[in-house]
Design an enzyme around this catalytic site. Structure first.
Site, PDB file in Angstrom:
ATOM      1  N   ASP A 182     -26.371 -42.455  -1.912  1.00 49.38           N
ATOM      2  CA  ASP A 182     -27.170 -43.504  -1.287  1.00 49.38           C
ATOM      3  C   ASP A 182     -28.621 -43.017  -1.384  1.00 49.38           C
ATOM      4  O   ASP A 182     -28.865 -41.839  -1.632  1.00 49.38           O
ATOM      5  CB  ASP A 182     -26.723 -43.659   0.178  1.00 49.38           C
ATOM      6  CG  ASP A 182     -27.680 -44.505   0.972  1.00 49.38           C
ATOM      7  OD1 ASP A 182     -28.001 -45.593   0.489  1.00 49.38           O
ATOM      8  OD2 ASP A 182     -28.102 -44.071   2.051  1.00 49.38           O
ATOM      9  N   ASP A 196     -25.418 -42.022   4.308  1.00 47.06           N
ATOM     10  CA  ASP A 196     -25.704 -41.723   5.706  1.00 47.06           C
ATOM     11  C   ASP A 196     -25.673 -42.943   6.607  1.00 47.06           C
ATOM     12  O   ASP A 196     -25.387 -42.840   7.782  1.00 47.06           O
ATOM     13  CB  ASP A 196     -27.087 -41.069   5.833  1.00 47.06           C
ATOM     14  CG  ASP A 196     -28.200 -42.064   5.622  1.00 47.06           C
ATOM     15  OD1 ASP A 196     -28.058 -42.902   4.702  1.00 47.06           O
ATOM     16  OD2 ASP A 196     -29.181 -42.028   6.364  1.00 47.06           O
ATOM     17  N   ASP A 218     -23.312 -47.649   4.605  1.00 51.52           N
ATOM     18  CA  ASP A 218     -22.554 -46.844   3.657  1.00 51.52           C
ATOM     19  C   ASP A 218     -21.128 -46.587   4.126  1.00 51.52           C
ATOM     20  O   ASP A 218     -20.289 -46.144   3.347  1.00 51.52           O
ATOM     21  CB  ASP A 218     -23.225 -45.469   3.463  1.00 51.52           C
ATOM     22  CG  ASP A 218     -24.603 -45.594   2.868  1.00 51.52           C
ATOM     23  OD1 ASP A 218     -24.746 -46.399   1.937  1.00 51.52           O
ATOM     24  OD2 ASP A 218     -25.513 -44.911   3.341  1.00 51.52           O
TER      25      ASP A 218
END
Lengths: 762, 50
Positions: free
Chosen positions: A451, A635, A639
């Site tokens: 991410d 995080d 996600d």
């Protein structure tokens, strides 16, 4: 707002407020008139803190004793009821510079873990006691005790060994019975069978006054196996308590405004639709809802991955997990139960988890072949000896000897020992593995998906342009920015501090949500905020940078440009992962320009931008369907479904609660290097675990023919078993060899991170 | 061989003593804070109180 009393490293913070009926649940009784309360104190991570707290708190009137647990960073205080209030303890700790929060071990599920560990340790102690004493007697038998003396020693061994087996063997017996009930076979089945048969056969031998008894083998076996089981437990408990600590730091509540205007602090789980909550600047939203009063800016990066804050006004929809930046607002809670954005994600997550077939650990995969093979061999021995006309007694003895010698002692130790050493090494470099399966899966990944916001980047902007800014402009802008919690304002203040500049004092500062800040300096009007706020045209092209304009009086405004800074070693980590033969992807919810900037900076070719949580999940699913083993690193709340869907997953400790819960591995500290390090150690661990299996199986290949031929005496069994166990442990220790890179300033750094989290929460 | 008559009970008793001591220390929470214990021994808090 009340004046803050307390500072950490020169920054003010507000001590935790113990309010409402809820306060009682932290407090327990500790004898007549005495009460006990436990606090979580993240800054109590140095021995000096322990000494300071333990001398200072008992000096207060009414405090009986205070004891610091340095491992758990907790303080347990026993005080006399009525003479002092718990709030006074929190305040006193605040004055000393420690941010304390009441702690309830039940809340984190730690007590259950402790009980389990205690049970295993007691069983281990009992098995150790029995093993040493029975071995003492066995050595006497082997060195030539005969007739009545031998029988006496056998009886004594039986009296020690049988209760010990009954007590210490329970963890294995229960697990074996459970597996058999489900029609499965695990390693505990041959273990239980071996131990029980060895004990029963030895009892039979003793009653008949025969020469060979295997009591020492059965208890020694239990001792080694329990050691393996306890190591396994220790590894999981360590990671879980560290993660539970992070979680309990952030389990917060919100201030609810009742119809009569009274305000009350309520834990987050008790908030329901229809309530009105007040959200101060700097607080995270506890629930989904509509803004009813106030104008502010929201940091939605945890939800969407978008790094630019968004302005909200009455009527705007806001979601749990967003951070209120500029001004206090009141929010009418709209969604409760199953309708929140968060629970939608939780549904996606559990669906993703169900789609994953349960991972079967390598030891259990081996057990599927091992148990049938061993039992066939024993049966073959029995029939073989009967066919050769050796009689029932000798035949059964030989068959049982096969079962005892193949009891997977080294196998039961092989994997836990390696995994404990590996997780200990990773723990020192700041990586917490939730269980052994995660470590095994980590070794098998072939694709890594990152991410962006908060994972590859720090999630906090940094001034990148203009670098040649005049000292005066920067100190003035920083002086104005000091009053705001906007991430860009804080970035300006940080930049000034980094250059060793003291911000100038600006008066009459006002924050205009959605626009910016205004203030006065020596009669001149200052403005800091959006381009429009300072009277500039919007820039036509989006370079993926965040901007703040600054105007002094009637001068031409200056434009500060910010970039979400990469985590230290982000580019090196990506390079290392590629070098290890892994494909690396970038998957973000942020704008295209911002994503491609970061992708170019760390040299990732496959980058996807503007991905919703659903799109992220679909992306990971598609890769999994194509046969890839995906390590998802993320995080945010957005996600979480993708984390659950990945083959395995990692999250930084700065992640959202739900992200940390979904991930199987959590790393502490700033640097991204932990990701590559974890994969490297996991691969090495898996290789050594396989070597250990080869050693254990090799030992069986040698020993089984001997046992089938009836050549295994109790002495041979004892020597063979201990040697193989010791070899396996020695091999496991190799994982810990070599340089283990430390987490960037361990302890201190993670303490700071925790402090920063707490500060945001308080 | 008569030595066995008291040596074995003595051995078992001592072993049992060790086991009991271990279980007591476990119950008393001596393994709860291994990190703190290693620092605690260095603290100079054993001066007589004034």
């Amino acid at each position: 707002m009340t004046l803050p009393c307390c500072t950490i490293d020169g920054e003010y913070f507000q001590p935790f407020k113990l309010e409402g009926e809820d306060a009682d649940r932290w407090i327990s009784s500790a004898g007549p008139g005495l009460k006990r309360i436990e606090f979580l104190v993240p800054q109590a991570n140095r021995p000096e803190a322990m000494a300071q707290i333990e001398t200072d708190l008992p000096a207060l009137d009414g405090v009986d004793s205070a004891r610091v647990n340095l491992t758990g960073r907790r303080v347990a205080v026993i005080y006399r009821e009525g003479e002092i209030e718990p709030q006074a303890l929190i305040d006193r700790l605040g004055v000393l510079g420690y941010m304390a929060r009441p702690f309830d071990p039940r809340e984190t599920g730690l007590t259950k873990d402790d009980r389990e560990g205690g049970r295993l340790l007691r069983a281990l102690a009992v098995a150790g006691f029995a093993a040493s004493n029975v071995m003492l007697l066995s050595v006497s038998v082997w060195s030539g005790a005969e007739d009545a003396t031998r029988d006496l020693f056998h009886w004594l061994s039986a009296m020690i060994a049988l209760p010990a087996v009954a007590y210490a063997g329970r963890p294995f017996f229960y697990s074996a019975v459970n597996a058999l009930r489900l029609g499965r076979v695990n390693m505990d089945v041959p273990i239980s069978l071996g131990v029980l048969l060895a004990s029963l056969m030895s009892l039979f031998q003793t009653i008949n006054g025969e020469e060979h008894a295997y009591f020492d083998a059965s208890v020694t076996l239990l001792f080694f196996l329990l050691a393996g089981r306890y190591l396994d437990h220790l590894m999981r408990a360590r990671a879980r308590s560290a993660i539970a600590q992070l979680v309990s730091l952030s389990s917060e509540g919100a201030t609810v405004i009742a119809a009569d205007g009274s305000r009350r602090y309520v834990p987050a789980r008790e908030i329901k639709a229809g309530m009105t909550v007040a959200v101060a600047a700097g607080d995270r939203l506890p629930a989904d809802g509509l803004v009813s009063e106030g104008i502010s800016d929201m940091d939605r990066s945890l939800l969407t991955g978008e790094s630019a804050p968004e302005a909200v006004r009455p009527g705007s929809a806001v979601h749990a997990g967003e951070l209120n930046l500029t001004a206090p607002i009141t929010v009418e809670v709209m969604a409760a139960g199953n309708d929140t954005f968060l629970s939608e994600l939780v549904r996606l997550m559990s669906a993703a988890e169900q789609g994953q077939s349960r991972y079967i650990q390598i030891a259990d995969r081996l057990a599927r072949f091992y148990s049938p093979a061993v039992h066939t061999l024993a049966a073959a021995t029995l029939t073989g000896w009967l066919v050769l006309g050796m009689g029932w007694h000798a035949s059964i003895m030989a068959a049982v000897a096969v079962l005892i010698i193949t009891c997977p002692c080294a196998l039961g130790l092989a994997v836990p020992a390696v995994q404990v050493v590996a997780s200990g090494r990773l723990f020192r470099s700041g990586v917490m593995i939730k269980d052994g399966a995660a470590l095994e899966k980590l070794s098998g990944v072939d694709t890594v998906i990152f991410d962006k916001t908060g994972t590859l980047t720090k999630g906090e902007p940094q001034l990148v342009s203009p670098l040649m800014v005049s000292t005066e402009t920067l100190t003035l802008a920083a002086g104005l920015a000091r009053a705001s919690k906007h991430p860009l304002s804080q970035a300006l203040v940080r930049e000034a501090a980094k250059r060793g500049l003291t911000p100038l004092t600006v008066t009459d500062i006002a924050e205009h949500p959605g626009l910016g800040l205004s203030g006065l300096y020596q009669g001149e009007k200052l403005r800091l905020g959006s381009r429009a706020w300072c009277g500039l045209e919007e820039s036509p092209e989006d370079k993926g940078l965040l901007e703040f304009a600054f105007r002094r009086g009637a001068n031409t405004p200056a434009v500060f440009q910010f970039e979400d800074a990469l985590r230290p070693e982000a580019a090196e980590t990506v390079a290392r992962l590629k070098q290890m033969g892994l494909a690396v992807h970038l998957l973000s919810g942020d704008r295209e320009a911002a994503v491609s900037r970061v992708a170019a900076a760390v040299a990732i070719d496959t980058a996807v931008s503007r991905a919703s949580p659903q799109a992220k999940l679909a992306y990971v699913d598609a890769l999994s369907k194509a046969g890839k083993k995906v390590l998802m690193v993320g995080d945010g709340i957005n996600d979480a479904p993708a984390l659950a869907a990945g083959y395995t997953s990692m999250a930084p400790s700065s992640a959202s609660d739900i992200g940390r819960t979904a991930a199987e591995t959590v790393w502490m500290g700033e640097s991204a290097a932990a990701v590559a390090e974890a994969v490297k150690v996991a691969r090495r661990t898996q290789r050594i675990a396989k070597e250990n299996f080869a050693l254990a199986v090799g030992y069986n290949v040698l020993a089984v023919p001997l046992a089938m031929a009836g050549l295994v005496s109790p002495l041979v069994a004892a020597i063979a078993m201990s040697t193989s166990s010791i070899i396996v442990i020695a091999n496991a220790l190799r994982v810990g060899l070599g340089e283990a890179p430390r987490a960037t300033a361990p302890g201190a750094k993670s303490g700071e991170a925790d402090t920063a989290r707490l500060r945001r929460a308080a | 061989m008569t030595g066995l008559l008291y040596l074995i009970p003595v051995a078992l008793f001592l072993g049992g003593l060790g086991l009991a001591a271990f279980i007591w220390s476990l119950k008393a929470g001596q393994y709860d804070d291994l990190e703190g214990a290693s620092w605690r021994i260095l603290q100079d808090d054993d001066e007589p109180k004034p």
